[in-house]
Design a protein around this motif. Structure first.
Motif, PDB file in Angstrom:
ATOM      1  N   ARG A  41      27.686  42.778  46.926  1.00 45.40           N
ATOM      2  CA  ARG A  41      28.726  43.762  46.983  1.00 45.40           C
ATOM      3  C   ARG A  41      29.574  43.649  47.726  1.00 45.40           C
ATOM      4  O   ARG A  41      29.270  43.606  48.877  1.00 45.40           O
ATOM      5  N   ILE A  42      30.959  43.579  47.304  1.00 47.06           N
ATOM      6  CA  ILE A  42      32.580  43.275  48.827  1.00 47.06           C
ATOM      7  C   ILE A  42      31.980  44.895  49.026  1.00 47.06           C
ATOM      8  O   ILE A  42      32.250  45.883  48.513  1.00 47.06           O
ATOM      9  N   SER A  43      32.194  44.448  50.550  1.00 39.65           N
ATOM     10  CA  SER A  43      31.669  45.617  51.682  1.00 39.65           C
ATOM     11  C   SER A  43      33.333  45.699  52.411  1.00 39.65           C
ATOM     12  O   SER A  43      34.149  46.234  52.580  1.00 39.65           O
ATOM     13  N   GLN A  44      34.156  44.305  52.057  1.00 39.36           N
ATOM     14  CA  GLN A  44      35.645  44.102  53.007  1.00 39.36           C
ATOM     15  C   GLN A  44      36.224  42.948  52.126  1.00 39.36           C
ATOM     16  O   GLN A  44      36.028  42.171  52.050  1.00 39.36           O
ATOM     17  N   ILE A  45      37.209  43.149  52.217  1.00 37.68           N
ATOM     18  CA  ILE A  45      38.602  42.390  51.507  1.00 37.68           C
ATOM     19  C   ILE A  45      39.400  41.980  52.857  1.00 37.68           C
ATOM     20  O   ILE A  45      40.399  43.132  53.118  1.00 37.68           O
ATOM     21  N   GLU A  46      39.954  41.019  53.769  1.00 37.11           N
ATOM     22  CA  GLU A  46      40.688  40.215  54.382  1.00 37.11           C
ATOM     23  C   GLU A  46      41.917  39.637  53.801  1.00 37.11           C
ATOM     24  O   GLU A  46      41.556  38.286  52.804  1.00 37.11           O
ATOM     25  N   ILE A  47      43.024  40.598  54.247  1.00 37.51           N
ATOM     26  CA  ILE A  47      44.154  39.799  53.735  1.00 37.51           C
ATOM     27  C   ILE A  47      45.466  38.663  54.626  1.00 37.51           C
ATOM     28  O   ILE A  47      45.284  39.865  55.643  1.00 37.51           O
ATOM     29  N   LEU A  48      45.298  37.633  54.618  1.00 40.21           N
ATOM     30  CA  LEU A  48      45.780  36.955  56.047  1.00 40.21           C
ATOM     31  C   LEU A  48      46.674  36.518  55.408  1.00 40.21           C
ATOM     32  O   LEU A  48      47.083  36.080  54.363  1.00 40.21           O
ATOM     33  N   THR A  54      52.992  44.212  51.353  1.00 42.86           N
ATOM     34  CA  THR A  54      51.460  44.498  51.466  1.00 42.86           C
ATOM     35  C   THR A  54      51.237  44.532  51.120  1.00 42.86           C
ATOM     36  O   THR A  54      49.954  43.677  49.913  1.00 42.86           O
ATOM     37  N   ARG A  55      49.722  44.725  52.063  1.00 39.39           N
ATOM     38  CA  ARG A  55      48.021  45.003  51.107  1.00 39.39           C
ATOM     39  C   ARG A  55      47.555  45.508  49.634  1.00 39.39           C
ATOM     40  O   ARG A  55      46.802  44.893  48.927  1.00 39.39           O
ATOM     41  N   GLU A  56      48.275  46.876  49.986  1.00 42.96           N
ATOM     42  CA  GLU A  56      47.784  47.377  48.041  1.00 42.96           C
ATOM     43  C   GLU A  56      48.366  46.529  47.503  1.00 42.96           C
ATOM     44  O   GLU A  56      48.540  46.614  45.858  1.00 42.96           O
ATOM     45  N   ASP A  57      49.823  46.177  47.218  1.00 41.16           N
ATOM     46  CA  ASP A  57      50.224  44.470  46.214  1.00 41.16           C
ATOM     47  C   ASP A  57      49.498  43.891  45.851  1.00 41.16           C
ATOM     48  O   ASP A  57      49.233  43.427  44.784  1.00 41.16           O
ATOM     49  N   VAL A  58      48.662  42.963  46.995  1.00 44.15           N
ATOM     50  CA  VAL A  58      48.000  42.115  46.728  1.00 44.15           C
ATOM     51  C   VAL A  58      46.749  41.852  46.306  1.00 44.15           C
ATOM     52  O   VAL A  58      46.098  42.607  45.652  1.00 44.15           O
ATOM     53  N   LEU A  59      46.217  43.926  46.655  1.00 44.60           N
ATOM     54  CA  LEU A  59      45.027  44.138  46.035  1.00 44.60           C
ATOM     55  C   LEU A  59      45.068  44.543  44.409  1.00 44.60           C
ATOM     56  O   LEU A  59      44.486  44.401  43.682  1.00 44.60           O
ATOM     57  N   GLU A  60      46.311  45.792  44.811  1.00 41.81           N
ATOM     58  CA  GLU A  60      46.695  45.588  43.162  1.00 41.81           C
ATOM     59  C   GLU A  60      46.536  44.335  41.998  1.00 41.81           C
ATOM     60  O   GLU A  60      45.919  44.658  41.301  1.00 41.81           O
ATOM     61  N   ALA A  61      47.328  43.421  42.390  1.00 45.21           N
ATOM     62  CA  ALA A  61      47.758  42.303  42.332  1.00 45.21           C
ATOM     63  C   ALA A  61      45.573  41.215  41.380  1.00 45.21           C
ATOM     64  O   ALA A  61      46.046  40.708  40.282  1.00 45.21           O
ATOM     65  N   VAL A  79      43.732  34.394  42.335  1.00 44.16           N
ATOM     66  CA  VAL A  79      45.015  33.468  42.371  1.00 44.16           C
ATOM     67  C   VAL A  79      46.036  33.980  42.122  1.00 44.16           C
ATOM     68  O   VAL A  79      47.577  34.115  42.453  1.00 44.16           O
ATOM     69  N   GLY A  80      46.504  33.649  40.680  1.00 45.81           N
ATOM     70  CA  GLY A  80      47.625  33.566  39.288  1.00 45.81           C
ATOM     71  C   GLY A  80      47.526  34.606  39.507  1.00 45.81           C
ATOM     72  O   GLY A  80      49.279  34.874  39.434  1.00 45.81           O
ATOM     73  N   ASN A  81      47.272  35.911  39.432  1.00 48.16           N
ATOM     74  CA  ASN A  81      48.000  37.338  39.689  1.00 48.16           C
ATOM     75  C   ASN A  81      48.687  37.338  40.983  1.00 48.16           C
ATOM     76  O   ASN A  81      50.063  37.940  40.729  1.00 48.16           O
ATOM     77  N   ILE A  82      48.094  36.878  42.147  1.00 43.72           N
ATOM     78  CA  ILE A  82      48.527  36.784  43.365  1.00 43.72           C
ATOM     79  C   ILE A  82      49.579  36.240  43.543  1.00 43.72           C
ATOM     80  O   ILE A  82      50.870  36.734  44.014  1.00 43.72           O
ATOM     81  N   THR A  83      49.669  34.845  43.436  1.00 44.17           N
ATOM     82  CA  THR A  83      51.572  33.889  43.633  1.00 44.17           C
ATOM     83  C   THR A  83      52.423  34.591  42.828  1.00 44.17           C
ATOM     84  O   THR A  83      54.066  33.933  42.266  1.00 44.17           O
ATOM     85  N   SER A  84      52.368  35.093  41.210  1.00 44.09           N
ATOM     86  CA  SER A  84      53.218  35.866  40.379  1.00 44.09           C
ATOM     87  C   SER A  84      53.825  37.134  40.972  1.00 44.09           C
ATOM     88  O   SER A  84      55.743  36.736  40.837  1.00 44.09           O
ATOM     89  N   ILE A 102      37.926  37.053  51.155  1.00 46.35           N
ATOM     90  CA  ILE A 102      39.223  36.593  52.697  1.00 46.35           C
ATOM     91  C   ILE A 102      40.631  35.975  51.283  1.00 46.35           C
ATOM     92  O   ILE A 102      40.164  34.696  50.529  1.00 46.35           O
ATOM     93  N   ILE A 103      41.478  36.696  51.792  1.00 49.28           N
ATOM     94  CA  ILE A 103      42.473  36.581  50.404  1.00 49.28           C
ATOM     95  C   ILE A 103      43.533  36.132  51.654  1.00 49.28           C
ATOM     96  O   ILE A 103      43.836  36.251  52.632  1.00 49.28           O
ATOM     97  N   ARG A 104      44.050  34.888  51.493  1.00 47.35           N
ATOM     98  CA  ARG A 104      45.082  34.274  52.062  1.00 47.35           C
ATOM     99  C   ARG A 104      46.609  33.926  51.182  1.00 47.35           C
ATOM    100  O   ARG A 104      46.210  33.359  50.685  1.00 47.35           O
ATOM    101  N   ILE A 105      46.998  34.560  52.479  1.00 42.82           N
ATOM    102  CA  ILE A 105      48.197  34.480  50.938  1.00 42.82           C
ATOM    103  C   ILE A 105      49.473  33.082  52.366  1.00 42.82           C
ATOM    104  O   ILE A 105      49.953  33.607  53.624  1.00 42.82           O
TER     105      ILE A 105
END
Length: 248
Positions: A41-48, A54-61, A79-84, A102-105
């Motif tokens: 189960r996912i315990s941590q989502i790291e955005i770099l 914002t972090r919230e925008d990335v998580l929502e996408a 990934v497709g939703n994030i790059t939109s 880990i999400i890399r932007i």
């Protein structure tokens, strides 16, 4: 002998079937454990790499949430939703087992504000002309471009100007500004043969786009070499060198 041979073949087939059943059972058991075990189960989502979004925008996408199974999402779709998102040039998602994401932007870099003619709307664009934002005032210390006619625009898409050649020149000049860290206040493209730049209290006769990179390099050197109060800089003929006239 024939009957004995048939019996041996039947026993061999039964062993094969039994092994297949065992393998399938173990496979489904492993899938069940992976999908329902608290270990995955996912315990941590790291955005770099995110600066403007914002972090919230990335998580929502991405639709990713903590507590969900780390294998129960389509990474390519996320990934497709994030790059939109307008500011996102590229993104990647990495599963760091057993329970981290880990999400890399990679964000687009804004280079200029373009004021739409006869309006108070300013479009923030990146180096390839993608519209990042629409505002009622210029954003940051980036140059404001005037003299470009635009009828329709869409956030997140490349700007379609009425005069593509002018827009190409704007993008090229904006890239030179960013390269040499020279950020004028206003750049007037109303006349392609006589571009006018306002920097602080100085008016700069830039001329046309010939030798544009060299002109911007000279301007960057001038403003770094000495403080400018007010006056006029003529860049139209580099063969006679830039001419600077100060005024009270």
């Amino acid at each position: 002998m024939k009957e004995e041979s048939i019996a041996i073949k039947r026993r061999a087939k039964k062993k094969i079937y039994f092994r297949i059943i065992i393998i399938l059972f173990l496979f489904f058991l492993a899938c069940f454990i992976i999908m329902f075990s608290p270990l995955f189960r996912i315990s941590q989502i790291e955005i770099l790499g995110n600066i403007n979004i914002t972090r919230e925008d990335v998580l929502e996408a991405s639709s990713l949430t903590t507590g969900s199974n780390i294998f129960a999402f389509n990474a390519r779709h996320a990934v497709g939703n994030i790059t939109s998102l307008p500011y996102v040039y590229a993104a990647s998602i990495e599963r760091d087992l057993p329970d981290n994401i880990i999400i890399r932007i990679h964000e687009r870099e804004a280079v200029a504000n373009i004021r739409i003619l006869d309006t108070s709307t300013y479009l923030l664009i990146d180096k390839v002309g993608v519209v990042l934002e629409a505002n009622q005032r210029p954003i940051g210390s980036l140059p404001t471009i005037i003299g470009l006619d635009v009828d329709v625009f869409s956030i997140g898409d490349a700007l379609q100007a009425d005069n593509p050649a002018t827009f190409d020149n704007i993008l090229e000049l904006s890239s030179f500004f960013a390269l040499y860290r020279f950020f004028p206040d206003v750049v007037n493209f109303a006349n392609q043969r006589d571009i006018v730049i306002n920097y602080s209290n100085f008016e700069i006769a830039f001329g046309n786009m010939e030798d544009a990179q060299r002109k911007v390099r000279y301007l960057s050197g001038i403003v770094q070499a000495q403080p400018l109060d007010r006056g006029f800089i003529d860049m139209r003929d580099l063969e006679t060198h830039p001419r600077i006239r100060f005024s009270n």
